[in-house]
Design an enzyme around this catalytic site. Structure first.
Site, short mmCIF file in Angstrom:
data_model
loop_
_atom_site.label_atom_id
_atom_site.label_comp_id
_atom_site.label_asym_id
_atom_site.label_seq_id
_atom_site.Cartn_x
_atom_site.Cartn_y
_atom_site.Cartn_z
N LYS A 1 -26.10 -102.69 -24.11
CA LYS A 1 -25.06 -102.28 -23.36
C LYS A 1 -25.35 -100.62 -23.38
O LYS A 1 -24.74 -99.86 -24.32
CB LYS A 1 -23.49 -102.48 -23.79
CG LYS A 1 -22.63 -101.86 -22.72
CD LYS A 1 -21.17 -101.74 -23.35
CE LYS A 1 -20.76 -100.19 -24.04
NZ LYS A 1 -20.94 -99.21 -22.81
N GLY B 1 -21.72 -101.86 -18.74
CA GLY B 1 -20.04 -102.22 -18.64
C GLY B 1 -19.51 -101.02 -19.42
O GLY B 1 -20.31 -100.23 -20.29
N ASP B 2 -18.28 -101.11 -19.60
CA ASP B 2 -17.44 -100.20 -20.52
C ASP B 2 -17.17 -100.74 -21.93
O ASP B 2 -17.48 -102.01 -22.27
CB ASP B 2 -16.29 -99.70 -20.00
CG ASP B 2 -15.32 -100.88 -19.44
OD1 ASP B 2 -15.22 -102.20 -20.25
OD2 ASP B 2 -14.55 -100.80 -18.70
N GLY B 3 -16.51 -100.17 -22.77
CA GLY B 3 -16.18 -100.46 -24.18
C GLY B 3 -15.38 -101.83 -24.02
O GLY B 3 -15.57 -102.83 -24.90
N VAL C 1 -17.49 -105.08 -22.31
CA VAL C 1 -18.62 -105.36 -22.88
C VAL C 1 -18.64 -105.16 -24.15
O VAL C 1 -19.45 -105.99 -24.88
CB VAL C 1 -19.72 -104.87 -21.94
CG1 VAL C 1 -21.08 -105.33 -22.73
CG2 VAL C 1 -19.89 -105.21 -20.52
N GLY C 2 -18.37 -103.98 -24.69
CA GLY C 2 -18.61 -103.59 -26.13
C GLY C 2 -18.01 -104.27 -27.11
O GLY C 2 -18.45 -104.85 -27.87
N GLU D 1 -24.35 -95.04 -36.39
CA GLU D 1 -24.44 -93.59 -36.48
C GLU D 1 -23.69 -93.06 -35.57
O GLU D 1 -23.36 -92.77 -34.22
CB GLU D 1 -25.86 -93.52 -35.74
CG GLU D 1 -26.31 -91.92 -36.11
CD GLU D 1 -26.21 -91.02 -34.86
OE1 GLU D 1 -25.45 -90.29 -35.07
OE2 GLU D 1 -27.16 -90.99 -34.20
N CYS E 1 -24.86 -85.16 -31.88
CA CYS E 1 -24.17 -85.56 -33.12
C CYS E 1 -24.71 -84.86 -34.54
O CYS E 1 -23.68 -84.51 -35.40
CB CYS E 1 -24.19 -86.80 -33.61
SG CYS E 1 -25.77 -87.69 -33.55
N GLU F 1 -15.21 -82.48 -34.36
CA GLU F 1 -16.50 -82.40 -33.85
C GLU F 1 -16.18 -82.25 -32.10
O GLU F 1 -15.44 -82.73 -31.33
CB GLU F 1 -17.07 -83.91 -33.69
CG GLU F 1 -18.50 -83.83 -33.33
CD GLU F 1 -19.17 -85.04 -33.34
OE1 GLU F 1 -20.35 -85.16 -33.33
OE2 GLU F 1 -18.53 -86.23 -33.14
#
Length: 478
Positions: free
Chosen positions: A170, A201-203, A206-207, A245, A279, A378
């Site tokens: 994804k 897709g989005d989280g 699909v996530g 990560e 990151c 962050e």
């Protein structure tokens, strides 16, 4: 206008179970650049079934067969180099020069590295009467971000292919174009049906079903710490392996020596690369307090030399990826001002002459303390915080005073001193004087994640360990 309304499942481009679409924005123009289909749990289930079926045969392929497939993927990737570079610039705003110099080539680097490692990787080791076997873990679910889209896709796909795993990807719905082209590359390379599958897709759509699917044996996620925690929660009931990560707030300790100004300028440029959307960016620069004035002068000059504009033009920095990201960064810059940090360069608002697009001023704060918001959170934008230290012990203490531990940096002329400092930084990767190595493992301590990517260390997350006891007769072992 791109339209990607099919998913790549079981070696074919297939319609979604139910068609729902999402507009993809070009961050440089704030206009719609394309449209993708949004997948659902039903689409994920089809892709996982294909991967599970393919695993039966793919897991039994030889080292030579997998090397051949990786080399074919690399050849097709090189054929599509230009298409990939254009896509990355369009979807997430990387300057064309950065896309051509780094964003796309790094995917080639991961493919080449996987081939090199696979040639000599020991999948079996005889210890006395026991054979230790390293076997592919199974079906892998990959959830990748928008900031270095090809890096994050290929650093997962390449070792998975090399170790005999099958997978469902994804890519980020914010920057899905390069992921789509990568699927076309896999198809053109003749990767066996079901080994690689892609569902856009989005989280939520699909996530979540991918990370919680009972037939997914391992999930590899790159993204924010907040989202990574949710992925781990979704994976927990099926006790699958989770490799993550996540975020970072990496310290850059600048030593008190003759190359001080050069080290400061290099640190500024590093943060501004990719519009600060890395990151592992060295966003907390630690300098000797007695040289804060010199640091401010060098940082101001470096930041003001960074040109910002149309990513298809001759500029060093393009926009950040989205309006959401732009607004978050603007809020944190204002927070730095409100909390009393010294604004050295940049600030709120777009750079002069840019009234459209998600462009952020290259921003530097000095006299920052580690309890300020800009030193703790962050930002994921072109914003550097400079903090002072009175001793190297204090610099290391400040550097480690963070919930993150993805990367650290040491810059200075005395390599022995730099090594001593690097040894005490609590991070998964510490870089001395800007060095780079595709074989070096990448991953974090603490809230920056778990597991390692890149080089031979990447293989281990995709392998299970089996002990075959009695493989060798006792007499033979003696």
């Amino acid at each position: 206008m791109r339209e990607y309304l099919k998913f790549y499942i079981d070696g074919q481009w297939v319609d979604p179970v139910e068609l729902k679409t999402l507009d993809v924005m070009n961050p440089a123009t704030e206009e719609v650049a394309g449209k993708i289909a949004l997948g659902s749990a039903a689409d994920v289930d089809k892709a996982v079934k294909a991967a599970k079926k393919a695993f039966v045969t793919w897991s039994q392929t030889s080292r030579e067969e997998r090397i051949d497939v990786l080399n074919r993927i690399l050849a097709e990737y090189q054929n599509r180099f230009g298409d990939l570079a254009v896509a990355v610039t369009e979807e997430m705003g990387a300057p064309a020069s950065l896309a051509q110099r780094a964003q796309v080539p790094i995917g080639m680097g991961h493919l080449g590295t996987a081939v090199a490692v696979l040639k000599d990787f020991a999948f079996e080791e005889l210890r006395g009467i026991t054979m230790i076997r390293k076997e592919p873990i199974g079906v892998c679910g990959f959830i990748t971000p928008w900031n270095w889209p090809l890096n994050q896709i290929v650093c997962k796909v390449a070792p998975a292919i090399a170790t005999g795993c099958t997978m469902v990807l994804k890519p980020s719905e914010v920057a899905p174009f390069s992921g789509q082209i990568f699927a076309e590359i896999m198809h053109a390379a003749g990767v066996p049906a079901g080994v690689f599958n892609l569902v856009h897709g989005d989280g939520l759509g699909v996530g979540v079903p991918l990370s919680s699917h009972p037939d997914v044996d391992m999930v590899s996620f790159t993204g924010s710490t907040r989202a990574g925690i949710e992925v781990a929660k979704n994976a927990a009931p099926t006790v699958k392996r989770v490799s993550q990560e996540l975020g970072g707030k990496s310290p850059n300790i600048v030593l008190d020596d003759s190359v001080f100004a050069k080290s400061v300028a290099a640190g500024v440029r590093h943060v501004m690369n990719n519009s600060g959307q890395s990151c592992n960016a060295p966003t907390r620069m630690l300098v000797p307090s007695k040289r804060m004035g010199e640091a401010i002068a060098a940082a101001k000059e470096a930041a003001e030399s960074v040109t910002v504009g149309d990513p298809n033009g001759n500029f060093m920095m393009g926009p950040v990826v989205s309006e959401v990201q732009f607004n978050k960064i603007q809020g944190l810059i204002q927070k730095g001002i409100d909390e009393g940090a010294t604004l050295v360069a940049g600030g709120v608002g777009r750079p002069e002459g840019l009234d459209k697009g998600y462009y952020v001023k290259p921003t530097v704060f000095a006299n920052v303390t580690n309890d300020m918001t800009i030193a703790k959170e962050e930002i994921f934008g072109p914003v550097l915080s400079i903090l002072g230290y009175d001793s190297l012990d204090q610099a290391i203490e400040i550097g480690n005073d963070t919930e993150y531990g993805l990367a650290g940096y040491v810059n200075g002329a005395d390599i022995e001193e730099a090594r001593r400092v690097a040894a005490r930084i609590r991070a998964g990767q510490v870089v001395i004087n800007g060095a780079s190595d595709m074989m070096a493992p990448f991953g974090g301590y603490k809230m920056s994640g778990n597991g390692r990517e890149w080089g031979d260390f990447a293989f281990h997350d995709f392998l299970e360990i089996k002990a075959v006891i009695g493989y060798a007769p006792k007499e033979a072992a003696e």
